[in-house]
Structure formats: structure tokens, C-alpha cells
Design an enzyme around this catalytic site. Structure first.
Site, short mmCIF file in Angstrom:
data_model
loop_
_atom_site.label_atom_id
_atom_site.label_comp_id
_atom_site.label_asym_id
_atom_site.label_seq_id
_atom_site.Cartn_x
_atom_site.Cartn_y
_atom_site.Cartn_z
N ASP A 81 0.85 -1.20 0.00
CA ASP A 81 0.00 0.00 0.00
C ASP A 81 0.88 1.24 0.00
O ASP A 81 1.81 1.34 0.82
CB ASP A 81 -0.85 0.05 1.28
CG ASP A 81 -2.10 -0.82 1.19
OD1 ASP A 81 -2.27 -1.52 0.17
OD2 ASP A 81 -2.89 -0.80 2.14
N LYS A 132 -8.15 0.63 -5.31
CA LYS A 132 -9.34 0.05 -4.67
C LYS A 132 -10.61 0.79 -5.08
O LYS A 132 -10.62 2.02 -5.16
CB LYS A 132 -9.22 0.15 -3.15
CG LYS A 132 -8.17 -0.75 -2.52
CD LYS A 132 -8.23 -0.62 -0.99
CE LYS A 132 -7.02 -1.21 -0.29
NZ LYS A 132 -6.96 -2.67 -0.35
N GLY A 155 -5.40 -2.96 8.66
CA GLY A 155 -5.10 -1.80 9.48
C GLY A 155 -4.88 -2.10 10.94
O GLY A 155 -4.84 -1.19 11.77
N ARG A 214 -6.22 -20.43 6.65
CA ARG A 214 -6.45 -21.81 7.10
C ARG A 214 -7.83 -22.30 6.69
O ARG A 214 -8.01 -23.45 6.35
CB ARG A 214 -6.31 -21.91 8.62
CG ARG A 214 -4.87 -21.97 9.07
CD ARG A 214 -4.77 -22.63 10.45
NE ARG A 214 -3.43 -22.59 10.96
CZ ARG A 214 -2.50 -23.52 10.68
NH1 ARG A 214 -2.78 -24.53 9.90
NH2 ARG A 214 -1.29 -23.41 11.19
N GLY A 239 -3.21 -7.44 8.03
CA GLY A 239 -2.58 -7.61 9.32
C GLY A 239 -1.12 -8.05 9.28
O GLY A 239 -0.50 -8.23 10.32
N GLY A 242 -0.28 -3.73 3.92
CA GLY A 242 -0.95 -2.44 3.89
C GLY A 242 -0.25 -1.46 4.78
O GLY A 242 0.81 -0.93 4.45
N SER A 243 -0.82 -1.26 5.96
CA SER A 243 -0.28 -0.26 6.89
C SER A 243 1.08 -0.68 7.45
O SER A 243 1.84 0.17 7.93
CB SER A 243 -1.27 -0.08 8.04
OG SER A 243 -2.59 -0.08 7.55
#
Lengths: 295, 195
Positions: free
Chosen positions: A25, A82, A154, A166, A215, A236-237
Site C-alpha cells: 500500500d 481500490k 489496518g 487456514r 494484518g 498495507g499499513s
């Protein structure tokens, strides 16, 4: 044969080229350059990373096309962007400016709570999030050419990405081991198109590329997802909310390549500075969870 | 015969699947020592900037150049870019083939395409074979050829999309994304030293 564009093979094909790689990101052209120099295979252009979308609140929409165009100009690698779930006009705009992939993303505020975009009618390929095999199959049925886990964007907490990977991979293993007569009932129980279930059963994997997302914050997180069996990783973050983005980005890229080598993982994990400040998913009120958006 | 596939990033698994299907032993190459005992190496499709950076960081550039001096090597798309001597931009290259490559020569993903090509050299491995179905993904072009390299395939307008130089091959398209194994068999023929 005449030249054919926008076939499912070329849509899915670009995702195949991203395998074993990290998609990052970025919110500015400078970030995009840092990501490319660190070895990202693609960047996701957006106005705010998910951690800021969470903090900011309000309605999260498609980014300003001007920002996306500036990022497309800044790098030679593919640029993704996005749009909101079900917002096919945002998708039309993103296709018009020439992005390489659209993420119909739960990270933005959904525009339609019942229907996702009919992705078959677009020339540009789509990636969509999922929490389980049924959701992955429905998105592919609608035309998605790439799948990712939703995780919980996030947060910097990998627990949901692990749960979703999983779930998808475990259901595929179950599908492969069941007798023929149980397959239709299984397809019904997870609300998945039967033909895609048959294809997945014979391939022993999703019929499109499957990344982890939501995550991932450290090289070890990325390698964990790879060892669980995904094809690559979105971060991402986790990168630009950390103390030393360039270093962490390069380390995560190396961790995805050498995901099976704990000695290299140990080496690349050293001295990365502060990771993003995480937020435990179990402490987040249910109404604020992102992964429940879409169906 | 044992063929390695550079597994730093990209669709190396697709190459391994194709090579295994035609009965070849394969190995994933991520570090210099993984090149030992190989008869040839495939550099897959992927992002050439990523592959170049990882090859630099894990000290693979010189070992790959040494390998190519003795063994067969083939790059598809990003792999072809990596084998070239110049791409008119700053990124790590092997500088092995006398070809100049233009990255993303057809434009962005929306312009990615499939097309049938005539590739005469494939007759060596499949005398009765027809046109070759080629998949181009954000593909490069071989903008010019010099020295010991020669063209193997071109589009109708003459633009070059595959080249060979001794036992080195470069293709702008992705034989590993099709069910057609002729290009892989042609590469094995080079690796076996029959050309």
C-alpha cells in the site's frame, strides 16, 4: 488467430507474475518509489492506508484519480487501486485511467450490501477478499482473477489472515478428500458455484492466484502466510506505519522469497526499527470489524 | 537432465509444472549453491525489478553469468529483460544477451493479449506442429538485436518477441502459461547441447 485482449488467461496471468512477491500500500509517488526500490512486485495506490482509514472514520471511497495517475507515473511496476464493494462506476473510472488491477475492497465503505461488481464485463482484472472457500468461489464466479484473504486490515494483527488462509486451504483439503457424491452437497453448504468447486477439487488449489492480506506487519508474518500455502502477500499499513519503511519493505520482500529458510528470516528480521503500532483484533468492537463487509 | 528454475519471485511454479510434465527433474534456485549440478536454468516471468534486486542482494549475478557461459539459460518476459544488455532504465541486469529490451512495450495490463505466432525453430522438436499460441502480459519487446543474437519469432508487423544467442533464449511471452510444451522441449534440446 487474431489478437485477443482481456481474456481470463491474461487477467489471471498478471496475478501469476506477482506470485512469490509483495504488494505494498502506498499513498504518495515517493512511497511508490520506495516500494519499487525495496522490491515490491506491485503497489496499491490509495489516499490513506487502512490504519488511517480506521482512525479517521467516515466514508472511505475510491482515491482521487489524480493521485493514482501520479503513482502510475512514478513506477514501472503494476499499480492497483481500490473501489468500494459493488461500486461499479468507481471501477469504470479506475479502468478508464488504466490501473493494472482493481481491488474491490472491504477496506472501503461498501456501496452495495447485497451485490458485488459483475467483474466479467471489465477489461481490467479484479482481486477480491475472502474469509473462506465459499466466498472465494463466489468472487471468482463474478469474474475475480485473483483472490486474497481479508484478514483484518489496518490492525497489524495477523490472526485474521491466518484464520482466513487456514479456512480456505483447509476447505480445499477437505474437498479433495471427499467422495464424489458429497461434492454437490458441499458446494451447496458453502454457497459456491458447483463448476468452480469441481475445478478447485481437481487442481487441489484455487483456480486463481491466492495472496494473504490484512494484518501482515513483519517478515515473520509474511513467511508464516507463505508457509501456510498462499502465493504471495499484500502489506498495507505494516510498512509505511513502521519506523523505517524502506528497510522493513526490503526485509519483507526477502522473507517472502526465502520463506522456508529460518536462517535468512532471522537475518532479515534484525534491526528493523519500530513495527507499526498494532491493535489486537479481539479488542475491536464488532461493528468496527472490516472483514464482515461483503458476503 | 536437471533443469533449475530461478525461484526468487514470479511464476516459477508454472515452469516447474511444465518441465515435470515432460519428465525433467527440476530444482528451485534461490541461492548461488542451488546452481550446482544443473544442466540449464529458466528465469521465469515476474517483475524484473524485484528479481534483479533479489539476485543482487543474494549475490547471484556473477554465479548466473558464469553458469550461462557453460550451460543453457532461458528467460521468459521478466527473465528476458534480466538476460538483456540494456533496457534504457536503471535496474540490475545480467547483460548476457545482445538484445535491447523495451519494458511494458504494449502498455499497461489492459493491453495484455494472446495471439498465434509462427515459430519455425519449433519444427526441430515438433515437425508437424502448427502455430504457437503466445500469451503476452504487460509484455516487453526485443527492440533491437546485435552481435550473436538472432530473432526466433516476430509479430506480423515485424517486431521481435523471441531471440536466441547460442544456448541462451529470450521470449517476451509466457510458454509456461499455455498447455503447449514445445518451447520447453526446444530449451531442453539446447540444454542437452544438440544445437
Amino acid at each position: 488467430m487474431e489478437q485477443q485482449i482481456a481474456t481470463f488467461a491474461v487477467k489471471k496471468g498478471l496475478a501469476q507474475m506477482l506470485k512469490g512477491g509483495v504488494i505494498m500500500d502506498v499513498v504518495t509517488p515517493d512511497h511508490a518509489k520506495i516500494a519499487e526500490d525495496a522490491g515490491a512486485v506491485a503497489v496499491m495506490a490509495l489516499e490513506r492506508v487502512p490504519a488511517d482509514i480506521r482512525a479517521h472514520g467516515g466514508v472511505a471511497r475510491m482515491s482521487d484519480p489524480e493521485l493514482i495517475l501520479q503513482i502510475m507515473d512514478a513506477v514501472s511496476i503494476p499499480v492497483m487501486a481500490k473501489c468500494r464493494i459493488g461500486h461499479f462506476v468507481e471501477a469504470q473510472i479506475l479502468e478508464a485511467i488504466g490501473v493494472d488491477y482493481i481491488d474491490e475492497s472491504e477496506v472501503l465503505t461498501p456501496a452495495d450490501e447485497e451485490h458485488h461488481i459483475n467483474k466479467h464485463v471489465f477489461k481490467v482484472p479484479f482481486v477480491c477478499g475472502c474469509r473462506n472457500l465459499g466466498e472465494a468461489m463466489r468472487r471468482i464466479g463474478e469474474g475475480a482473477a485473483m483472490i486474497r484473504t481479508k484478514g483484518e486490515a489496518g490492525t497489524g494483527d495477523v490472526v485474521e489472515a491466518v484464520r482466513h488462509a487456514r479456512s480456505v486451504l483447509g476447505e480445499i483439503r477437505r474437498l479433495q478428500n471427499m467422495p464424489d457424491e458429497e461434492v454437490m452437497s458441499f458446494a451447496k453448504s458453502i454457497a459456491a458455484p458447483y463448476e468452480l468447486i469441481l475445478e478447485t477439487r481437481s487442481l487441489g488449489r484455487l483456480p486463481v492466484v491466492n495472496f494473504a492480506a490484512g494484518g501482515v506487519a513483519t517478515p515473520a508474518d509474511a513467511a508464516l502466510m507463505m508457509q501456510l500455502g498462499v502465493d504471495g502477500v499484500f502489506v498495507g499499513s505494516g510498512i509505511f506505519k513502521s519506523g523505517d519503511p524502506a528497510k522493513r519493505a526490503a526485509a519483507i520482500v526477502k522473507a517472502v522469497t526465502h520463506y522456508k529458510d529460518p536462517y535468512i528470516l532471522a537475518e532479515v528480521s534484525r534491526n528493523l526499527g519500530e513495527p507499526m503500532v498494532g491493535r489486537q483484533v479481539s479488542s475491536i468492537p464488532e461493528a468496527e470489524l472490516i472483514a464482515d463487509r461483503g458476503w | 537432465m536437471k533443469i533449475g528454475v530461478l525461484a526468487l519471485q514470479g511464476d516459477f511454479h508454472e515452469h516447474i509444472t511444465m518441465l515435470s510434465r515432460i519428465g525433467v527433474e527440476t530444482a528451485e534456485v534461490r541461492l548461488p549453491e542451488h546452481l550446482d549440478g544443473l544442466d540449464g536454468l529458466v528465469i521465469p516471468g515476474g517483475e524484473s525489478t524485484t528479481i534483479g534486486k533479489l539476485a543482487t542482494d543474494f549475490d547471484l549475478l556473477e554465479p548466473l553469468r558464469k553458469f550461462a557461459a557453460e550451460k543453457a539459460i532461458w528467460g521468459t518476459c521478466a527473465g528476458a529483460i534480466f538476460l538483456s544488455k540494456d533496457v534504457h532504465r536503471q535496474q540490475p541486469l545480467l547483460h548476457l544477451m545482445d538484445i535491447v529490451v523495451e519494458r511494458n512495450a504494449f502498455g499497461r495490463q489492459i493491453a495484455s493479449f494472446e495471439i498465434d505466432l509462427e515459430i519455425p525453430v519449433l519444427k526441430e522438436v515438433a515437425p508437424g506442429g502448427g502455430p504457437y499460441h503466445a500469451v503476452f502480459i504487460r509484455a516487453p519487446l526485443i527492440a533491437s538485436i546485435s552481435g550473436g543474437a538472432h530473432a526466433l519469432a516476430s509479430l506480423e508487423d515485424g517486431r521481435i518477441v523471441a531471440a536466441q544467442q547460442g544456448r541462451m533464449l529470450a521470449t517476451a511471452f509466457h510458454p509456461e502459461l499455455t498447455g503447449d510444451d514445445r518451447f520447453h522441449r526446444y530449451f531442453l534440446h539446447l540444454a542437452a547441447g544438440q544445437s
